[in-house]
Design a protein around this motif. Structure first.
Motif, PDB file in Angstrom:
ATOM      1  N   ALA A   1       0.809  -1.228   0.000  1.00  0.00           N
ATOM      2  CA  ALA A   1       0.000   0.000   0.000  1.00  0.00           C
ATOM      3  C   ALA A   1       0.843   1.280   0.000  1.00  0.00           C
ATOM      4  O   ALA A   1       0.512   2.220  -0.732  1.00  0.00           O
ATOM      5  CB  ALA A   1      -0.978  -0.008   1.168  1.00  0.00           C
ATOM      6  N   PRO A   2       1.933   1.371   0.767  1.00  0.00           N
ATOM      7  CA  PRO A   2       2.726   2.604   0.716  1.00  0.00           C
ATOM      8  C   PRO A   2       3.318   2.901  -0.662  1.00  0.00           C
ATOM      9  O   PRO A   2       3.561   4.058  -0.992  1.00  0.00           O
ATOM     10  CB  PRO A   2       3.829   2.366   1.759  1.00  0.00           C
ATOM     11  N   SER A   3       3.517   1.872  -1.492  1.00  0.00           N
ATOM     12  CA  SER A   3       4.017   2.110  -2.847  1.00  0.00           C
ATOM     13  C   SER A   3       3.015   2.887  -3.678  1.00  0.00           C
ATOM     14  O   SER A   3       3.382   3.588  -4.617  1.00  0.00           O
ATOM     15  CB  SER A   3       4.315   0.781  -3.554  1.00  0.00           C
ATOM     16  N   PHE A   4       1.746   2.770  -3.325  1.00  0.00           N
ATOM     17  CA  PHE A   4       0.689   3.503  -4.017  1.00  0.00           C
ATOM     18  C   PHE A   4       0.362   4.826  -3.325  1.00  0.00           C
ATOM     19  O   PHE A   4      -0.551   5.534  -3.738  1.00  0.00           O
ATOM     20  CB  PHE A   4      -0.588   2.655  -4.095  1.00  0.00           C
ATOM     21  N   GLY A   5       1.068   5.141  -2.253  1.00  0.00           N
ATOM     22  CA  GLY A   5       0.787   6.365  -1.513  1.00  0.00           C
ATOM     23  C   GLY A   5      -0.528   6.298  -0.769  1.00  0.00           C
ATOM     24  O   GLY A   5      -1.229   7.311  -0.628  1.00  0.00           O
ATOM     25  N   LYS A   6      -0.871   5.121  -0.267  1.00  0.00           N
ATOM     26  CA  LYS A   6      -2.134   4.926   0.442  1.00  0.00           C
ATOM     27  C   LYS A   6      -1.871   4.694   1.920  1.00  0.00           C
ATOM     28  O   LYS A   6      -1.175   3.745   2.294  1.00  0.00           O
ATOM     29  CB  LYS A   6      -2.907   3.718  -0.122  1.00  0.00           C
ATOM     30  N   PRO A   7      -2.429   5.530   2.785  1.00  0.00           N
ATOM     31  CA  PRO A   7      -2.326   5.254   4.214  1.00  0.00           C
ATOM     32  C   PRO A   7      -2.978   3.907   4.532  1.00  0.00           C
ATOM     33  O   PRO A   7      -3.929   3.496   3.875  1.00  0.00           O
ATOM     34  CB  PRO A   7      -3.114   6.395   4.859  1.00  0.00           C
ATOM     35  N   VAL A   8      -2.452   3.245   5.546  1.00  0.00           N
ATOM     36  CA  VAL A   8      -2.914   1.914   5.911  1.00  0.00           C
ATOM     37  C   VAL A   8      -3.385   1.911   7.359  1.00  0.00           C
ATOM     38  O   VAL A   8      -2.738   2.488   8.227  1.00  0.00           O
ATOM     39  CB  VAL A   8      -1.771   0.876   5.758  1.00  0.00           C
ATOM     40  N   ILE A   9      -4.506   1.245   7.581  1.00  0.00           N
ATOM     41  CA  ILE A   9      -4.953   0.956   8.935  1.00  0.00           C
ATOM     42  C   ILE A   9      -4.866  -0.552   9.084  1.00  0.00           C
ATOM     43  O   ILE A   9      -5.532  -1.304   8.367  1.00  0.00           O
ATOM     44  CB  ILE A   9      -6.374   1.484   9.198  1.00  0.00           C
ATOM     45  N   VAL A  10      -3.987  -0.979   9.984  1.00  0.00           N
ATOM     46  CA  VAL A  10      -3.708  -2.396  10.175  1.00  0.00           C
ATOM     47  C   VAL A  10      -4.713  -2.969  11.175  1.00  0.00           C
ATOM     48  O   VAL A  10      -4.809  -2.491  12.307  1.00  0.00           O
ATOM     49  CB  VAL A  10      -2.262  -2.615  10.670  1.00  0.00           C
TER      50      VAL A  10
END
Length: 150
Positions: A73-82
């Motif tokens: 997800a960070p490769s797409f510039g998307k914040p992640v909620i784990v």
């Protein structure tokens, strides 16, 4: 609790739509289909990798319990909620690209709402370079092999 959190999120944010690719496990599918009855929550069949990556690219943010998705997800510039209490991939959270929410309904909904309503926080998390690499490892490995053998 995760499904109830998703209902809270769409109820609190009229402009949010959720794509939920169903896990192949029938128990997960039964639970999701029973709880996630909302016009802005789309339950999708398990996706092949390229379709899944395209969906990630189009998403605003990613909620996941998958370690692999935490990395991508960070490769797409998307914040992640784990959606785990503990992750074997803490790098994204340590770098500021992810929040670890666990499975608490209120915490998941609160962190998601915070990201959706705070553009500064969203931009900061979305702009963190992927802590797992820059996506160019295969080129570097190929070049190293060629240098070694040639």
């Amino acid at each position: 609790s995760i499904c109830r959190a998703l209902l809270r999120i769409v109820s609190a944010h009229e402009d949010v739509e959720i794509l939920y690719p169903l896990h192949p496990n029938p128990s997960v599918q039964i639970t999701a289909r029973r709880i996630l009855r909302h016009p802005r929550i789309r339950l999708a069949a398990p996706m092949d990798y390229s379709d899944f990556l395209a969906s990630m690219e189009q998403a605003c943010l990613i909620l996941t319990d998958s370690g692999g998705i935490q990395e991508e997800a960070p490769s797409f510039g998307k914040p992640v909620i784990v959606l785990r209490q503990v992750t074997e991939r803490p790098e994204a959270a340590l770098a500021g690209a992810a929040f670890i929410a666990g499975t608490d309904e209120k915490k998941i909904a609160a962190l998601t709402s915070r990201l959706l309503s705070d553009p500064k926080l969203y931009r900061r998390m979305a702009s963190v370079p992927n802590p797992f690499g820059d996506g160019k490892a295969s080129r570097r490995i190929t070049a190293a092999i060629l240098r070694y053998f040639l």
